[in-house]
Every structure is written in structure tokens, then in C-alpha cells.
Write an enzyme that holds these catalytic residues in place. Structure first.
Site, PDB file in Angstrom:
ATOM      1  N   LYS A   1      38.578  45.960  49.738  1.00  0.00           N
ATOM      2  CA  LYS A   1      39.860  45.248  49.723  1.00  0.00           C
ATOM      3  C   LYS A   1      41.055  46.182  49.872  1.00  0.00           C
ATOM      4  O   LYS A   1      42.124  45.766  50.320  1.00  0.00           O
ATOM      5  CB  LYS A   1      40.001  44.459  48.424  1.00  0.00           C
ATOM      6  CG  LYS A   1      39.971  45.310  47.154  1.00  0.00           C
ATOM      7  CD  LYS A   1      40.089  44.441  45.916  1.00  0.00           C
ATOM      8  CE  LYS A   1      39.922  45.260  44.637  1.00  0.00           C
ATOM      9  NZ  LYS A   1      38.521  45.698  44.452  1.00  0.00           N
TER      10      LYS A   1
ATOM     11  N   HIS B   1      36.942  47.543  34.572  1.00  0.00           N
ATOM     12  CA  HIS B   1      38.023  48.123  35.388  1.00  0.00           C
ATOM     13  C   HIS B   1      39.227  48.305  34.478  1.00  0.00           C
ATOM     14  O   HIS B   1      39.730  47.340  33.905  1.00  0.00           O
ATOM     15  CB  HIS B   1      38.369  47.201  36.555  1.00  0.00           C
ATOM     16  CG  HIS B   1      39.103  47.893  37.671  1.00  0.00           C
ATOM     17  ND1 HIS B   1      40.309  48.541  37.473  1.00  0.00           N
ATOM     18  CD2 HIS B   1      38.802  48.038  38.987  1.00  0.00           C
ATOM     19  CE1 HIS B   1      40.715  49.053  38.630  1.00  0.00           C
ATOM     20  NE2 HIS B   1      39.821  48.769  39.557  1.00  0.00           N
TER      21      HIS B   1
ATOM     22  N   GLU C   1      34.161  52.102  41.611  1.00  0.00           N
ATOM     23  CA  GLU C   1      34.731  51.317  42.707  1.00  0.00           C
ATOM     24  C   GLU C   1      36.086  51.884  43.142  1.00  0.00           C
ATOM     25  O   GLU C   1      37.107  51.200  43.080  1.00  0.00           O
ATOM     26  CB  GLU C   1      34.883  49.858  42.278  1.00  0.00           C
ATOM     27  CG  GLU C   1      33.581  49.193  41.870  1.00  0.00           C
ATOM     28  CD  GLU C   1      33.802  47.843  41.197  1.00  0.00           C
ATOM     29  OE1 GLU C   1      34.972  47.397  41.128  1.00  0.00           O
ATOM     30  OE2 GLU C   1      32.822  47.232  40.741  1.00  0.00           O
TER      31      GLU C   1
END
EC number: 4.1.1.17
Length: 461
Positions: A69, A197, A274
Site C-alpha cells: 500500500k 503495528h 511489514e
């Protein structure tokens, strides 16, 4: 490992003595005599490879799964696929992109805790098994649409020290986590690990320590429930440029001891992350052209100048804005700084200035106030560190098109890419400093040779 060839996209190899900045200047010179002075990017793919080498050195136990993304340009994804990263995908389209480049399903994690059922089915039919969840409803959807999925429980973290907070939307609490694990057991769904996250732009590395500790608690819960977890996903939030308060190695120096404490190397737990902006932010430089200019005096309506004098200020209008590349200002809390393509004279006077995008929306302001020498229509401004959350979210509002991207790579980086493809990473490969990497501008490995002027190639994304 995926291929990295000319057929995928156009990339020029830079001749010794040339840099990405030289290509940018050259492109500006090429278009300056025409009316079409459109905004454009120069992206250094070698910078991405150097970031990967830096990652391997700083986080040796953590396998990166690039967050698509952040920048879904085909050249970026192809480069990362070629060097063996995994991919964090959030939709069917992103899965199609990476698998279309030959990335195997086991190198993909469907890291969206709230998925459309049809897209869960798509993942199932294309072999993507790893996916995240944080609610009972999601568990039930997966149980029906993808019963062989390997689920990863997304837990909430304290992201109060992050610029972009995510736990307000995603993540299960520790209390809820036990209930979800018990429900997954009832549904006969395999839960293989935990993800979190800490938020993008995290300013406190200790947040990672607490999150890793919480993940350990959930691992222990899972053991009690009857699961044998073996995956930890520590998410993103890593800086991608050197203009941040917290440097990458400052974060990793805190993460590594936490991983060793709670998930030692002999624990059998695979650790992934990530990263998005980490890989791409500094690789992209955006060049915009001044298309209009307005002089504003203090007493004139619309002037925000608080200076007591009547000195003039300038409003500059450029051909990219917050509906295009600078959407990062609205959605990613970015603070951008304009650089001049032409070096000003030492005694040149500076004026209070503002920079605006090309659309008809008054919201389309890039820089509220900065000091610049007087500039003119047709002059260029440069913005560095523009690779993250820019091109991926740009729109064509008002009919303004997205900038073209011109890709370059130094010869040493190109040679290393070919070596990686043929033989894998060489032992004890270390990050190379920019100063030791002569930038070159010629083609090799079957690519057409260009004259020393070092013409760049265009790719539309």
C-alpha cells in the site's frame, strides 16, 4: 526468486560520475524548452537495495514483508520481489500485483483484519493462506470462505507516540485475544501467530518492547488453548529517511533485545515485519514546475503575513498538489520542504512565500509558509523523500494527471542485483555508503547503450 529484467520496466544504469540528481537536472533541461513542463519523479532503485542491505544488518532475525500500500509502483514491487522480500497485501488487487510478478503465495501475508468475503475466497483460490484477524466476525467469515487459512491474530498496541495511529481501528485487546483464540479452536481454524503495528512514524521505540511483551502473553494464551504458534509479525513504523527524529538503528537497537528476550532464536518462532516507507521514501525525488505566481502585500486580503512592514510575499502555484503526490500532507501528516533546482546567488534576497497545488480547491496548499528567493513561472522546485504514500494514493482530481516516474540505478547496485538473482546474497554483504558507489549511466546485460548524455527512460504508473 522473481526476475528483474528490462522487460518489466525501464530503468537506466548510471555511468560513473553521474547521480540520480544529474538525471533529474537533465530531464528538466530537456523539457524546459517546451510548453509541457509536467511534474515528474526520479526514483533510485539502488537506494531500495541499499535499504535492504541495511535491514539485513540491523534486523538479522526479521524477514521484511513489504507493505504494498505504501507504493505499489510495478518497478518497486518487482525490485523487492527480485531480492526476496515478502509482501504485506491488503486486497485482491495487491495480491494480483505481487503474484503476477511471480511471487509465491508463501511470501504473501493478507494483512487486513477486515476483509471482503469475495476477496478471502480469492486468496484461498490462489494459495494465500496467511491472513490477519481481530474479531469473531472475521473468524466466522474465514471459517466459511477459507477454512485452511493460517490466521495471525492482530493485537492492539499503545500507539499514542505515533504520527499515524492504527490501534483505534485495528487490534484485539489481551482480554479479547483469549476469547478469540477459544472461538478459533471451536471453529477448527488454525491460528499460527500474532501481529501488531505500533503506528506509522513511531517516536518511542519502547512501544515495540511493550508490544513484543504483549505478543508473548498471547503466545502463552494460545498454548493454553491448544495452538502451537510459530509466527510473530512486528508490523511497520520504521523511518524511511534521515530527516526523522528517531533513526532506524535507534529503533532496531531496542527491538532486537526485546525479540531475544521474549522470542529467543531457539524458540522456533519465525519473525517478520511489514516495512513500507522504510524501503521507498528516500528513493523518490519529485520535480514540480511553477505554473503561476501571485504577489501579495500585507494589507491585501488573503495575506497571512504578520510582518509589520509592507514587504511583498509570493504565492507560487505548481503542477502537483494535495490531490496528487502531496496527498501525503493530508493523509500521512507529512511536512515537505521545497528545494530549488537552481542554486540562488549568495546575496539574493529571500521572501516569505507559500506553495499551492494546481486544482481549484482552496485546500490544495503544499507549504503554508517558507522563505524563498523570488522565483518565476517556469522555474522548478524539488521535493526529496517522496516515495511513501504519495503515488499510491494520488488521484486525477480536476483532470490533473499523476507524474511520470523515471527509474535509475547505479552500476554497482545493478551488478549486485544480477548476482543476487544468480547466486543469492553474497556472504557477509554489508551496506555500502553512497560515497563509495560511483553512479553510472550506461546500459548493460543486453540493455541498449545510450550516449554519455545519460538520457533517462520513462515509465507510466
Amino acid at each position: 526468486m522473481s526476475s528483474f529484467t528490462k522487460d518489466e520496466f525501464d530503468c537506466h544504469i548510471l555511468d560513473e560520475g553521474f547521480t540520480a540528481k544529474d538525471i533529474l537536472d537533465q530531464k528538466i533541461n530537456e523539457v524546459s524548452s517546451s510548453d509541457d513542463k509536467d511534474a515528474f519523479y526520479v526514483a533510485d532503485l539502488g537506494d531500495i537495495l541499499k535499504k535492504h542491505l541495511r535491514w539485513l544488518k540491523a534486523l538479522p532475525r526479521v524477514t521484511p514483508f513489504y507493505a504494498v500500500k505504501c507504493n505499489d509502483s510495478r518497478a518497486i514491487v518487482s525490485t523487492l520481489a527480485a531480492i526476496g522480500t515478502g509482501f504485506d497485501c491488503a486486497s485482491k488487487t495487491e495480491i494480483q500485483l505481487v503474484q503476477g510478478l511471480g511471487v509465491p503465495a508463501e511470501r504473501v501475508i493478507y494483512a487486513n483484519p477486515c476483509k471482503q468475503v469475495s476477496q478471502i475466497k480469492y486468496a484461498a483460490s490462489n494459495g494465500v493462506q496467511m491472513m490477519t484477524f481481530d474479531s469473531e466476525i472475521e473468524l466466522m467469515k474465514v471459517a466459511r470462505a477459507h477454512p485452511k487459512a493460517k490466521l495471525v491474530l492482530r493485537i492492539a498496541t499503545d500507539d499514542s507516540k505515533a504520527v499515524c495511529r492504527l490501534s483505534v481501528k485495528f487490534g484485539a485487546t489481551l482480554k479479547t485475544s483469549r476469547l478469540l483464540l477459544e472461538r478459533a479452536k471451536e471453529l477448527n481454524i488454525d491460528v499460527i501467530g500474532v501481529s501488531f503495528h505500533v503506528g506509522s512514524g513511531c517516536t518511542d521505540p519502547e512501544t515495540f518492547v511493550q508490544a513484543v511483551s504483549d505478543a508473548r502473553c498471547v503466545f502463552d494464551m494460545a498454548t493454553e488453548v491448544g495452538f502451537s504458534m510459530h509466527l510473530l509479525d512486528i508490523g511497520g513504523g520504521f523511518p524511511g529517511s534521515e530527516d526523522t527524529k528517531l533513526k532506524f538503528e535507534e529503533i532496531t537497537s531496542v527491538i532486537n533485545p526485546a525479540l531475544d528476550k521474549y522470542f529467543p532464536s531457539d524458540s522456533g518462532v519465525r519473525i517478520i515485519a511489514e516495512p513500507g516507507r522504510y524501503y521507498v521514501a528516500s528513493a523518490f525525488t519529485l520535480a514540480v514546475n511553477i505554473i503561476a505566481k501571485k504577489t501579495v502585500w500585507k494589507e491585501q486580503p488573503g495575506s497571512d503575513d504578520e510582518d509589520e512592514s509592507n514587504e511583498q510575499t509570493f504565492m507560487y502555484y505548481v503542477n502537483d498538489g494535495v490531490y496528487g503526490s502531496f496527498n501525503c500532507i493530508l493523509y500521512d501528516h507529512a511536512h515537505v520542504k521545497a528545494l530549488l533546482q537552481k542554486r540562488p546567488k549568495p546575496d539574493e534576497k529571500y521572501y516569505s512565500s507559500s506553495i499551492w497545488g494546481p486544482t481549484c480547491d482552496g485546500l490544495d496548499r503544499i507549504v503554508e509558509r517558507c522563505n524563498l528567493p523570488e522565483m518565476h513561472v517556469g522555474d522548478w522546485m524539488l521535493f526529496e523523500n517522496m516515495g511513501a504514500y504519495t503515488v499510491a494514493a494520488a488521484s486525477t482530481f480536476n483532470g490533473f494527471q499523476r507524474p511520470n516516474i523515471y527509474y535509475v540505478m547505479s552500476r554497482p547496485m545493478w551488478q549486485l542485483m544480477k548476482q543476487i538473482q544468480s547466486h543469492g546474497f553474497p556472504p557477509e554483504v554489508e551496506e555500502q555508503d553512497d560515497g563509495t558507489l560511483p553512479m553510472s549511466c550506461a546500459q548493460e546485460s543486453g540493455m541498449d547503450r545510450h550516449p554519455a548524455a545519460c538520457a533517462s527512460a520513462r515509465i507510466n504508473v
